[in-house]
Design a protein around this motif. Structure first.
Motif, PDB file in Angstrom:
ATOM      1  N   ALA A   1       0.833  -1.210   0.000  1.00 27.60           N
ATOM      2  CA  ALA A   1       0.000   0.000   0.000  1.00 27.60           C
ATOM      3  C   ALA A   1       0.866   1.258   0.000  1.00 27.60           C
ATOM      4  O   ALA A   1       0.506   2.272  -0.602  1.00 27.60           O
ATOM      5  N   GLU A   2       2.021   1.172   0.635  1.00 29.41           N
ATOM      6  CA  GLU A   2       2.938   2.299   0.740  1.00 29.41           C
ATOM      7  C   GLU A   2       3.397   2.792  -0.632  1.00 29.41           C
ATOM      8  O   GLU A   2       3.607   3.984  -0.840  1.00 29.41           O
ATOM      9  N   SER A   3       3.539   1.875  -1.583  1.00 34.66           N
ATOM     10  CA  SER A   3       4.044   2.261  -2.908  1.00 34.66           C
ATOM     11  C   SER A   3       2.963   2.238  -3.987  1.00 34.66           C
ATOM     12  O   SER A   3       3.265   2.472  -5.161  1.00 34.66           O
ATOM     13  N   GLU A   4       1.719   1.960  -3.615  1.00 34.86           N
ATOM     14  CA  GLU A   4       0.625   1.906  -4.600  1.00 34.86           C
ATOM     15  C   GLU A   4       0.123   3.316  -4.914  1.00 34.86           C
ATOM     16  O   GLU A   4      -0.279   4.057  -4.019  1.00 34.86           O
ATOM     17  N   LEU A   5       0.151   3.688  -6.188  1.00 32.99           N
ATOM     18  CA  LEU A   5      -0.285   5.018  -6.605  1.00 32.99           C
ATOM     19  C   LEU A   5      -1.778   5.081  -6.906  1.00 32.99           C
ATOM     20  O   LEU A   5      -2.395   6.139  -6.770  1.00 32.99           O
ATOM     21  N   ASP A   6      -2.363   3.969  -7.299  1.00 37.47           N
ATOM     22  CA  ASP A   6      -3.794   3.919  -7.574  1.00 37.47           C
ATOM     23  C   ASP A   6      -4.539   3.888  -6.231  1.00 37.47           C
ATOM     24  O   ASP A   6      -4.409   2.935  -5.465  1.00 37.47           O
ATOM     25  N   GLN A   7      -5.300   4.951  -5.948  1.00 39.38           N
ATOM     26  CA  GLN A   7      -5.935   5.088  -4.637  1.00 39.38           C
ATOM     27  C   GLN A   7      -6.944   3.974  -4.331  1.00 39.38           C
ATOM     28  O   GLN A   7      -7.055   3.530  -3.192  1.00 39.38           O
ATOM     29  N   ASP A   8      -7.673   3.518  -5.327  1.00 40.61           N
ATOM     30  CA  ASP A   8      -8.619   2.426  -5.096  1.00 40.61           C
ATOM     31  C   ASP A   8      -7.896   1.139  -4.717  1.00 40.61           C
ATOM     32  O   ASP A   8      -8.304   0.425  -3.792  1.00 40.61           O
ATOM     33  N   LYS A   9      -6.796   0.842  -5.416  1.00 35.97           N
ATOM     34  CA  LYS A   9      -6.004  -0.352  -5.092  1.00 35.97           C
ATOM     35  C   LYS A   9      -5.356  -0.207  -3.715  1.00 35.97           C
ATOM     36  O   LYS A   9      -5.291  -1.165  -2.935  1.00 35.97           O
ATOM     37  N   ARG A  10      -4.862   1.005  -3.419  1.00 34.65           N
ATOM     38  CA  ARG A  10      -4.234   1.263  -2.123  1.00 34.65           C
ATOM     39  C   ARG A  10      -5.231   1.047  -0.993  1.00 34.65           C
ATOM     40  O   ARG A  10      -4.929   0.382  -0.002  1.00 34.65           O
ATOM     41  N   LEU A  11      -6.438   1.588  -1.125  1.00 32.25           N
ATOM     42  CA  LEU A  11      -7.453   1.415  -0.087  1.00 32.25           C
ATOM     43  C   LEU A  11      -7.860  -0.046   0.069  1.00 32.25           C
ATOM     44  O   LEU A  11      -8.118  -0.508   1.179  1.00 32.25           O
ATOM     45  N   ALA A  12      -7.895  -0.783  -1.036  1.00 33.44           N
ATOM     46  CA  ALA A  12      -8.209  -2.217  -0.966  1.00 33.44           C
ATOM     47  C   ALA A  12      -7.126  -2.963  -0.181  1.00 33.44           C
ATOM     48  O   ALA A  12      -7.434  -3.844   0.629  1.00 33.44           O
ATOM     49  N   LEU A  13      -5.862  -2.608  -0.394  1.00 36.09           N
ATOM     50  CA  LEU A  13      -4.761  -3.227   0.347  1.00 36.09           C
ATOM     51  C   LEU A  13      -4.846  -2.895   1.838  1.00 36.09           C
ATOM     52  O   LEU A  13      -4.657  -3.769   2.693  1.00 36.09           O
ATOM     53  N   LEU A  14      -5.144  -1.639   2.156  1.00 36.55           N
ATOM     54  CA  LEU A  14      -5.263  -1.237   3.558  1.00 36.55           C
ATOM     55  C   LEU A  14      -6.449  -1.919   4.229  1.00 36.55           C
ATOM     56  O   LEU A  14      -6.366  -2.334   5.388  1.00 36.55           O
ATOM     57  N   SER A  15      -7.533  -2.052   3.495  1.00 34.21           N
ATOM     58  CA  SER A  15      -8.716  -2.730   4.029  1.00 34.21           C
ATOM     59  C   SER A  15      -8.413  -4.197   4.318  1.00 34.21           C
ATOM     60  O   SER A  15      -8.812  -4.746   5.354  1.00 34.21           O
ATOM     61  N   LYS A  16      -7.700  -4.835   3.402  1.00 35.73           N
ATOM     62  CA  LYS A  16      -7.319  -6.239   3.598  1.00 35.73           C
ATOM     63  C   LYS A  16      -6.395  -6.374   4.812  1.00 35.73           C
ATOM     64  O   LYS A  16      -6.547  -7.295   5.624  1.00 35.73           O
ATOM     65  N   ALA A  17      -5.456  -5.445   4.951  1.00 40.69           N
ATOM     66  CA  ALA A  17      -4.551  -5.467   6.102  1.00 40.69           C
ATOM     67  C   ALA A  17      -5.341  -5.320   7.406  1.00 40.69           C
ATOM     68  O   ALA A  17      -5.100  -6.050   8.376  1.00 40.69           O
ATOM     69  N   GLU A  18      -6.290  -4.408   7.415  1.00 38.02           N
ATOM     70  CA  GLU A  18      -7.124  -4.220   8.605  1.00 38.02           C
ATOM     71  C   GLU A  18      -7.886  -5.502   8.939  1.00 38.02           C
ATOM     72  O   GLU A  18      -7.984  -5.890  10.106  1.00 38.02           O
ATOM     73  N   SER A  19      -8.389  -6.175   7.937  1.00 38.93           N
ATOM     74  CA  SER A  19      -9.097  -7.446   8.153  1.00 38.93           C
ATOM     75  C   SER A  19      -8.173  -8.492   8.783  1.00 38.93           C
ATOM     76  O   SER A  19      -8.581  -9.228   9.677  1.00 38.93           O
ATOM     77  N   VAL A  20      -6.923  -8.552   8.314  1.00 35.47           N
ATOM     78  CA  VAL A  20      -5.946  -9.491   8.886  1.00 35.47           C
ATOM     79  C   VAL A  20      -5.734  -9.169  10.366  1.00 35.47           C
ATOM     80  O   VAL A  20      -5.771 -10.055  11.225  1.00 35.47           O
TER      81      VAL A  20
END
Length: 150
Positions: free
Chosen positions: A86-105
């Motif tokens: 997520a730190e290096s993802e420029l696409d905001q939708d993809k970045r938020l999806a990664l952060l959401s998945k991390a939160e779920s973990v």
């Protein structure tokens, strides 16, 4: 060991008691609580965190492996990898999806159990102008405050 924390602890204790789980509360000054957390000398800890900046990582980064605020030494390679991606993802939708998945973990691992979100109510004299209230960082800025006498 403030009144609000004591009341929250008592509420949680009561809710758990209804589920036949007995919890003993120990109210400590912040300095002692932090020392015990640092030593791992606790079973559960009630603590809070206010956001420093307006992004989910202000909370999520706390629980990465090796973070000094990660008092319980939580470590999950998948979690760390998702935050790194997520730190290096420029696409905001993809970045938020990664952060959401991390939160779920994080929540699936029960590393933390969010209990409440703090909110404040304010009364302000109508003569006070330009008082800035913030959702992140410092609560209030007085820099541009003016008093307009009627």
């Amino acid at each position: 060991d403030d009144d609000v924390s004591k009341k929250i602890g008592e509420y949680i204790q009561g809710a758990l008691k209804k589920q036949n789980v007995d919890v003993k509360l120990l109210s400590l000054p912040k300095k002692e609580r932090l020392a015990r957390e640092g030593r791992g000398d606790y079973d559960l800890s009630l603590a809070s965190w206010a956001p420093d900046y307006q992004d989910a990582t202000t909370y999520l980064n706390l629980f990465t492996t090796g973070n000094p605020f990660n008092m319980m030494d939580y470590s999950n390679k998948q979690y760390d990898r998702l935050l790194k991606q997520a730190e290096s993802e420029l696409d905001q939708d993809k970045r938020l999806a990664l952060l959401s998945k991390a939160e779920s973990v994080l929540l699936d691992d029960q590393a933390i159990s969010p209990v409440y979100q703090r909110k404040n109510a304010f009364l302000q004299n109508t003569e006070v102008k330009n008082l800035a209230r913030h959702n992140v960082g410092t609560d209030i800025s007085y820099k541009y405050v003016e008093i307009e006498r009627k």
